[in-house]
Design a protein around this motif. Structure first.
Motif, PDB file in Angstrom:
ATOM      1  N   HIS A 197      44.896  22.854  18.895  1.00 53.61           N
ATOM      2  CA  HIS A 197      46.016  23.494  19.593  1.00 53.61           C
ATOM      3  C   HIS A 197      45.935  23.080  21.055  1.00 53.61           C
ATOM      4  O   HIS A 197      44.894  23.250  21.699  1.00 53.61           O
TER       5      HIS A 197
ATOM      6  N   ALA B   1      41.861  28.634  21.066  1.00 50.79           N
ATOM      7  CA  ALA B   1      42.563  28.009  19.938  1.00 50.79           C
ATOM      8  C   ALA B   1      42.150  28.638  18.614  1.00 50.79           C
ATOM      9  O   ALA B   1      42.985  28.850  17.733  1.00 50.79           O
TER      10      ALA B   1
ATOM     11  N   HIS C 271      44.230  31.496  17.485  1.00 52.72           N
ATOM     12  CA  HIS C 271      45.655  31.262  17.252  1.00 52.72           C
ATOM     13  C   HIS C 271      45.978  31.594  15.792  1.00 52.72           C
ATOM     14  O   HIS C 271      45.233  31.240  14.882  1.00 52.72           O
TER      15      HIS C 271
END
Length: 149
Positions: free
Chosen positions: A40, A68, A71
């Motif tokens: 990400h 990340a 996420h």
């Protein structure tokens, strides 16, 4: 061509197509026993917003990989990869989306990049650009595009 490293670039709107991304990745990763690199990329503003939302102490000290990993789409993909017994790693980067994806693909010696996207009008592409298009044009390896609705 043997697939050893597959980079999956996940964006902020990919939660809607996590199942399609997982299916596309598993289709190539499972037979090859490849390692999947879930990625990400945040712009500086997105990173600051994410660290605030996720209760990290500071965006200046937060680890992009850790941000990340939290996420939503990355977590969904981790679940699918773990269920399938596929090795994976999570990478977070801060900067220009396409530039950082292409850069990481080179660093990892990726054999394939998987990106999601949606259909856009020609004027929409001209005005807003297309991360997926930039990745496809600049990637050091083949790119699989997973089309969203």
């Amino acid at each position: 061509m043997t697939l050893q490293n597959i980079l999956v670039a996940v964006g902020p709107k990919d939660s809607e197509r996590a199942d399609e991304l997982a299916e596309a990745v598993l289709e190539v990763a499972q037979p090859a026993a490849a390692t999947v690199h879930l990625t990400h990329v945040f712009t500086p503003g997105e990173f600051e917003e994410a660290t605030d939302r996720l209760n990290f102490e500071s965006s200046t000290t937060a680890d992009p990989d850790a941000v990340a990993q939290r996420h939503e789409t990355i977590r969904a993909l981790i679940g699918a990869l773990e269920d399938a017994g596929i090795e994976y790693a999570v990478h977070g980067r801060v900067g220009d989306h396409a530039e950082k994806i292409v850069e990481l693909a080179g660093e990892l010696d990726a054999d394939r990049v998987v990106v999601g996207g949606r259909k856009r009008s020609p004027s929409g592409k001209a005005v807003f650009g297309s991360i997926a298009q930039d990745v496809m044009l600049e990637s050091p390896c083949p790119v699989t595009f997973v089309k969203g609705a």
